[in-house]
Write a protein that holds these residues in place. Structure first.
Motif, PDB file in Angstrom:
ATOM      1  N   ARG A 126       1.217  -1.599  -0.343  1.00 33.81           N
ATOM      2  CA  ARG A 126      -0.285  -0.539   0.092  1.00 33.81           C
ATOM      3  C   ARG A 126       0.671   1.131  -0.072  1.00 33.81           C
ATOM      4  O   ARG A 126       0.397   2.370  -0.996  1.00 33.81           O
ATOM      5  CB  ARG A 126      -0.727  -0.048   1.264  1.00 33.81           C
ATOM      6  N   GLU A 127       2.502   1.105   0.551  1.00 27.73           N
ATOM      7  CA  GLU A 127       2.683   2.747   0.982  1.00 27.73           C
ATOM      8  C   GLU A 127       3.534   2.687  -0.278  1.00 27.73           C
ATOM      9  O   GLU A 127       3.925   4.156  -0.457  1.00 27.73           O
ATOM     10  CB  GLU A 127       3.954   2.229   1.358  1.00 27.73           C
ATOM     11  N   HIS A 128       3.605   1.868  -1.274  1.00 26.23           N
ATOM     12  CA  HIS A 128       4.496   2.015  -2.471  1.00 26.23           C
ATOM     13  C   HIS A 128       3.636   2.180  -3.357  1.00 26.23           C
ATOM     14  O   HIS A 128       3.792   3.313  -4.255  1.00 26.23           O
ATOM     15  CB  HIS A 128       4.951   0.192  -2.538  1.00 26.23           C
ATOM     16  N   TYR A 129       2.581   1.970  -3.556  1.00 26.19           N
ATOM     17  CA  TYR A 129       0.758   1.813  -4.695  1.00 26.19           C
ATOM     18  C   TYR A 129       0.826   3.404  -3.893  1.00 26.19           C
ATOM     19  O   TYR A 129       0.606   4.335  -4.758  1.00 26.19           O
ATOM     20  CB  TYR A 129       0.032   1.342  -4.576  1.00 26.19           C
ATOM     21  N   LEU A 130       1.085   4.485  -3.371  1.00 26.20           N
ATOM     22  CA  LEU A 130       0.284   5.661  -2.584  1.00 26.20           C
ATOM     23  C   LEU A 130       1.691   6.440  -3.421  1.00 26.20           C
ATOM     24  O   LEU A 130       1.758   7.427  -3.948  1.00 26.20           O
ATOM     25  CB  LEU A 130       0.527   5.652  -1.191  1.00 26.20           C
TER      26      LEU A 130
END
Length: 603
Positions: free
Chosen positions: A144-148
């Motif tokens: 999730r952090e990388h997609y954000l």
């Protein structure tokens, strides 16, 4: 069918260097690149650097080794790739990326190699690979952090929608990043559900962020009626009323917001011609821009006593308006004989344009000489370029400048200027100046490119060539192909309509694309600047304001009460962009005079 073995590995390397990297290279604004230099420019040459870069064949050793390793089996090449992956350069980046993909294909954890690659060069395609692997591995929070970080990429948003259990929390993340459209897409399906009332506020914020004011207005009216203590949404409600042409209703709502509504109340009062009330409203605004407008309006109304406290406060407040306000505070305090004026003069000493307007000498900040150490990565990049590996050369520069020391950045800036890549060189010069102002950094930040057409145009139109370089620097940072949001083109940012006018005056044929030709652009810019100086009797500030905002606006500001004040014209300029522009150009002009001397015009 997926190809395996040596052919696949070799193909991977060629595709990697020749394709994927292209989208990720270069500064966002077009800086680091090894394309052709600016046209019609003779490079001055730097013998020491030429000698250093002449012998570059040994720099191909590691990239040739990498190519050979990629042709071998994983077992034969793993140790060599591990060794190369420790390098902090383009080869190290590619080795880490190859190991990451091999580990992923073998079902092993590739995170460390992806992480190392991204620490060297943050590439969206590689980050997407890592996020995808994390998702597959069940490490959803990390994914999730990388997609954000990849937003507003559509695939990243789809992945977040797939992963996210708490969609309202995702919407809040999107709003923090000012991704209004994406936030609205997440929230719209939820509005009819049980959480709808709670989500109305973030949805309204998304609507106004997208400037869908008409759609937001009825919803905001209802929301404000139910939540009168929410000052932020009350402000947006009033703003939507204002955009809809309902100024009276907006004025009432702004009044209920206290200080938060003061600035917009001042704007409306000024539009209504109720200037003393507008000055009062502006003066109580929390925004610096509001208090600046209040101070200026009080002066226009003949009340410098009310303007002065605002200028004094703003002159002590770090921000975009500090030097403007400090100048005006100094002028008004000096006229009163107030000793506090000296405090503001001390602050202004290192602001050349303001000191020049006062007829005083500025103090140029200059620290000890900084040696320019030619960086090893520059030699590698040159080797890659000479061997036909252009994209790899760009990657090497991108990684190198990110890790470079100040002396290395200074040397790279000098090299860019020598190669005709002025935008990149000036950018590095500015960066070094911000940390260590020294003579070499000033010269990189204030170069004198396109010397032949500049000197000729200056001679033809009776201009100082250093003024042309100053205008060119602030207009385009020496990019012949620059195009502004308004459509201005070329080195001196000539609007097409202005170009047509100049061509008629000069009796020459003209096409809009001619403005991308450096010689034409410089001649047209010099012609127009000279005509503005003539129109405003040699007054540099007024001529520059006319160059930027048009002679009609410059004339209007000149005729205002503040504009007729001996030191009031910069304050009289009501366009913030123009006010900043005239000071930036004047600063640059003074820097050129200081660096190159009153009579030294030729590089």
């Amino acid at each position: 069918m997926r190809r395996t073995g040596r052919y696949a590995r070799r193909t991977f390397f060629l595709v990697l260097v020749g394709g994927m990297l292209v989208a990720a290279l270069g500064f966002a604004a077009g800086g680091i690149a090894l394309g052709p230099p600016s046209p019609r420019e003779t490079k001055p040459g730097a013998p020491a650097q030429r000698e250093f870069l002449a012998s570059v064949s040994e720099e191909l050793h590691h990239v040739l080794l990498l190519e050979k390793l990629l042709e071998k089996s994983p077992r034969e090449s793993e140790a060599g790739l591990f060794e190369l992956s420790r390098r902090a350069d383009a080869v190290g980046y590619l080795a880490n990326l190859e190991l990451a993909r091999r580990y992923r294909e073998a079902g092993q954890d590739p995170w460390a190699f992806y992480h190392r690659a991204l620490s060297l060069h943050d590439s969206a395609p590689v980050r997407r690979e890592l996020a995808s692997w994390l998702e597959e591995a069940g490490r959803q929070a990390e994914a999730r952090e990388h997609y954000l970080l990849l937003l507003p990429d559509e695939k990243a948003l789809q992945a977040l929608l797939r992963l996210e259990q708490d969609l309202p929390a995702l919407a809040e993340e999107l709003l923090k990043r000012e991704l209004w459209t994406e936030a609205a897409r997440v929230l719209e399906p939820l509005l009819e559900g049980p959480e709808g009332p709670r989500l109305e506020r973030p949805y309204l914020r998304a609507l106004v962020g997208m400037q869908r004011y008409g759609e937001a207005l009825p919803r905001l009216e209802r929301y404000w009626r139910e939540n009168p203590a929410d000052l932020e949404m009350g402000w947006w409600y009033a703003r939507c009323l204002e955009v809809a042409g309902r100024r009276e209703a907006a004025f009432v709502v702004y009044g209920r917001l206290g200080a938060k509504g003061s600035y917009r109340r001042g704007v409306i009062l000024e539009q209504w011609g109720r200037l003393p009330e507008a000055a009062i409203a502006f003066s109580s605004a929390p925004e610096a821009d509001g208090r600046w407008r209040g101070a200026r309006l009080w002066e226009q109304l003949g009340r410098p006593d009310k303007a002065l406290p605002l200028y004094v406060a703003l002159g002590r407040e770090p921000g975009r308006l500090q030097d403007d306000a400090a100048f005006r505070a100094y002028v008004l305090l000096s006229r009163k004989g107030d000793p506090l004026a000296e405090d503001f003069l001390t602050y202004l000493t290192t602001h050349p344009a303001w000191m020049d307007r006062l007829g005083k000498e500025p103090r140029w900040v200059e620290e000890a000489a900084l040696g320019a150490a030619i960086p090893a990565f520059l030699k590698r990049a040159e080797a890659y370029r000479q061997s036909g590996r252009g994209e790899l050369a760009q990657l090497e520069l991108r990684i190198g400048v990110r890790l470079a020391s100040l002396p290395e950045k200074l040397a790279l800036g000098e090299w860019y200027l020598e190669e005709g890549h002025y935008f990149a060189g000036v950018g590095l010069g500015i960066e070094v100046l911000g940390e260590h102002p020294c003579a070499r950094a000033y010269r990189v930040a204030y170069p004198r490119p396109f010397a032949e057409p500049v000197l000729k145009a200056a001679a033809d139109y009776g201009l100082d060539p250093r003024l042309l370089w100053a205008v060119m620097r602030e207009e385009s940072h020496f990019r012949p192909g620059a195009v502004s949001r308004a459509g201005a083109r070329g080195l001196m940012q000539i609007m097409p309509g202005t170009g047509e006018y100049i061509a008629r005056q000069k009796g020459v044929a003209f096409e809009v694309d001619d403005l991308f030709d450096p010689e034409t652009n410089i001649r047209f810019g010099a012609f127009y600047l000279a005509s503005m100086l003539k129109s405003f009797r040699g007054d540099l500030d007024r001529a520059l304001a006319a160059y930027n905002a048009g002679p009609g606006n410059a004339g209007r500001w000149s005729r205002s009460p503040l504009g007729q004040d001996p030191h009031g014209f910069p304050t009289a300029v009501t366009f913030a962009e123009t006010r900043e522009y005239i000071t930036k150009v004047r600063n640059s002009y003074l820097a050129y005079l200081w660096l190159y001397g009153e009579s030294d015009s030729r590089p």
